[in-house]
Scaffold this active site. Structure first.
Site, short mmCIF file in Angstrom:
data_model
loop_
_atom_site.label_atom_id
_atom_site.label_comp_id
_atom_site.label_asym_id
_atom_site.label_seq_id
_atom_site.Cartn_x
_atom_site.Cartn_y
_atom_site.Cartn_z
N LYS A 170 56.68 50.84 68.89
CA LYS A 170 55.94 49.59 69.01
C LYS A 170 55.01 49.42 67.80
CE LYS A 170 52.00 48.06 70.41
NZ LYS A 170 51.89 46.88 69.58
N PRO A 171 55.43 48.61 66.82
CA PRO A 171 54.55 48.37 65.68
C PRO A 171 53.42 47.41 66.08
CG PRO A 171 56.54 47.05 65.47
CD PRO A 171 56.68 47.84 66.74
N GLU A 173 51.56 44.23 66.76
CA GLU A 173 52.07 42.88 67.04
C GLU A 173 51.64 41.89 65.96
OE1 GLU A 173 49.77 44.58 68.53
OE2 GLU A 173 48.43 43.41 69.81
N LEU A 174 50.64 42.28 65.15
CA LEU A 174 50.10 41.37 64.14
C LEU A 174 50.85 41.48 62.81
CD1 LEU A 174 46.35 42.03 64.95
CD2 LEU A 174 47.78 40.15 65.76
N GLU A 244 46.01 59.51 65.91
CA GLU A 244 45.47 59.35 64.56
C GLU A 244 44.52 58.16 64.62
OE1 GLU A 244 45.95 61.45 62.30
OE2 GLU A 244 47.76 62.49 62.91
N LEU A 245 43.22 58.45 64.59
CA LEU A 245 42.25 57.40 64.93
C LEU A 245 41.35 57.03 63.74
CD1 LEU A 245 41.45 58.85 68.48
CD2 LEU A 245 43.26 57.25 67.81
N CYS A 278 41.93 53.98 57.29
CA CYS A 278 41.24 54.89 58.20
C CYS A 278 40.46 55.94 57.41
CB CYS A 278 42.25 55.57 59.10
SG CYS A 278 43.63 56.27 58.18
N GLU A 377 32.78 52.79 61.88
CA GLU A 377 33.91 52.39 61.04
C GLU A 377 33.94 50.87 60.94
OE1 GLU A 377 38.02 52.57 62.55
OE2 GLU A 377 38.54 53.57 60.68
#
Ligand code: NAD
Length: 471
Positions: A170-171, A173-174, A244-245, A278, A377
């Protein structure tokens, strides 16, 4: 736009509509309906049914498929660059780097999978025989954000396929267009049915995917906030997770740093991809003895930056990818105003294009450590700077963060840099370089920057479950 399930393009049954906007000129590119939870169920079922045969393929067969993907990516490179530019706003130069890096990643895992011992026999002195095995985890759900299409997905898809897992991808949606093209490419090379499934989903269907009983692992890249939800949902069925945040990474400029090099690395580490990284080194720590001279050069460099669509070079910057992200960055600028943060640069020196989601680069100095801009962030082109007197102070400031994704050290002594690097609580540390990530290295964060590691052998291990047979 359709979902790709069990080797076939299938209409979505969802009713939630997404509008894709070109960030360079604010024109609507297209509208599409996102996947429903039923579409997710169908994709998971396809992956589940394909698992048995795919898991029995040999490493060499899987390597062949990964190399076929890399070859095909090379053929459709220019189309992928164009779509990345249109959908994400990246310059063609930066989009080309993304595509090239993703090709390297598929080739790297094609090579690695042939070197791994999936089964190893040990004859013990007491007469027992041990067979250590590495098995594919099963059906994996792969979820990615919008800032580095094709790369974040390659870091997941390549090792997952190499390990023998089947997947539902699921890439964001944007920014689905580059990965939609990637899926067309898989269809063209007749990739085995059901092994790779694409769903174009929003958060609701994504949540359903994460919680699905037939999904054995979730590999998620995105914000820490959503990552926490993913971890909680996965915990209900004790799914394996890789997260991975977010990050708030430091760059340390030591007293013996070459100043031009420091400016170069600080610029690239912060403003590449318009700061939507990130691992952006958004907390700059410079030794007091060189701070004035560094700031002078840094100010001149940032004030000479050009904003626009599809520009080339380190002193240019494209748009922010979405209006929502632009609004978020502007909110942080309001906070900076309320906190009376001091700007290093004269913003009048930089021209803002009339159309598009552009925002000027910002540099704040002497930022208090309690400031939200220092701690949180932002995911945009805002860098906060402080000076330090001793390296002890620099290390403490660098580590004083909820995050621990990356860090950069700029120094005249690489030997000393290595000693300092051992004390940084970060997943990836660059010495005299920035944002360079090789497939054989390692990616992942300490603390709230994530769980698990991608790339290298660790990236492959993340899709394997070990067991042993004792005879
Ligand atoms: P996001 O967390 O909003 O979304 C990431 C993905 O998760 C999207 O595909 C989204 O549709 C999906 N999603 C949203 N809600 C979900 C839910 N409840 N369950 C499952 N999936 C859900 O992040 P974003 O705005 O797309 O990307 C920016 C963030 O990604 C930043 O925080 C950045 O630091 C992080 N990021 C991290 C890395 C890394 O390697 N550590 C790399 C790139 C981006």
């Amino acid at each position: 736009m359709q979902n790709y399930i069990n080797g076939r393009w299938q209409n979505t049954t969802g009713t939630s509509e997404i509008e894709l906007i070109n960030p360079c000129n604010e024109q609507v590119l297209m509208r599409y309906f996102t996947a429903s939870t039923q579409d997710v169920d169908a994709a998971v079922l396809a992956a589940h049914q394909a698992f048995h045969s795919w898991s029995l393929t040999t490493p060499l067969e899987r390597a062949d498929w990964l190399n076929k993907i890399a070859n095909q990516l090379e053929k459709v490179q220019s189309k992928l660059i164009e779509l990345s530019h249109l959908n994400n706003g990246k310059s063609s130069e930066q989009a080309r780097v993304d595509v090239e890096n993703s090709i390297h990643c598929y080739r790297y895992y094609a090579d690695l999978v042939q070197k791994i011992a999936f089964s190893q026999i040990t004859q013990c002195e007491n007469g027992t025989e041990l067979i250590h095995q590495k098995n594919p985890i099963g059906v994996v759900a792969l979820i990615t954000p919008w800032n580095f299409p094709l790369i974040t997905s390659a870091w997941k898809i390549a090792p997952a396929l190499a390990a023998g897992c089947t997947l539902v991808f699921k890439p964001s949606e944007l920014v689905p267009l580059p990965e939609y093209e990637f899926t067309k490419m898989l269809d063209e090379i007749q990739f085995p049915q059901g092994v790779f499934n694409l769903i174009l989903a929003d958060a609701v269907a994504a949540q359903h995917l994460v919680a699905h009983d037939e999904v054995n692992k979730v590999s998620f890249t995105g914000s820490t906030e959503v990552g926490i939800h993913v971890m909680q949902a996965a915990a209900r069925s004790v799914k394996r997770v890789t997260l991975e945040l977010g990050g708030k990474s430091p760059i340390l400029i030591l007293h013996d740093a070459n100043l031009d090099e420091a400016v170069d690395k600080a610029l690239g580490g912060m403003f590449y991809n318009s700061g939507q990284m990130c691992s952006a080194t958004s907390r700059l720590l410079v030794h007091q003895s060189i701070a004035d001279r560094f700031y002078q050069k840094f100010k001149a460099a940032v004030e000479s930056m050009t904003l626009g669509a599809d520009l080339v070079g380190p002193l240019s910057m494209g748009p922010i990818t979405t209006q929502k992200q632009l609004n978020k960055i502007q909110e942080y600028l309001m906070i900076a105003q309320n906190e009376k943060l001091q700007s290093l640069i004269d913003l009048n020196q930089i021209q803002l294009p009339k159309l598009g989601f552009f925002i000027k680069p910002h540099v704040f100095i002497d930022v208090p450590t309690e400031s939200r801009l220092w701690k949180e962030e932002i995911f945009g082109p805002i860098i906060c700077c402080r000076t330090f007197e001793s390296e002890e102070e620099a290390i403490n400031l660098a580590n004083d963060s909820d995050f621990g994704l990356a860090a950069t050290i700029i120094t005249g002594s690489v030997t000393h840099g290595k000693t300092l690097a051992k004390r940084l609580r970060s997943g990836h540390i660059w010495i005299n370089s920035f944002q360079m990530i090789q497939p054989n290295s390692l990616w992942g964060g300490f603390k709230k920057s994530g769980v698990g590691r991608e790339l290298g052998e660790s990236g492959l291990s993340g899709y394997l479950e070990e067991n042993v047979i004792t005879i």
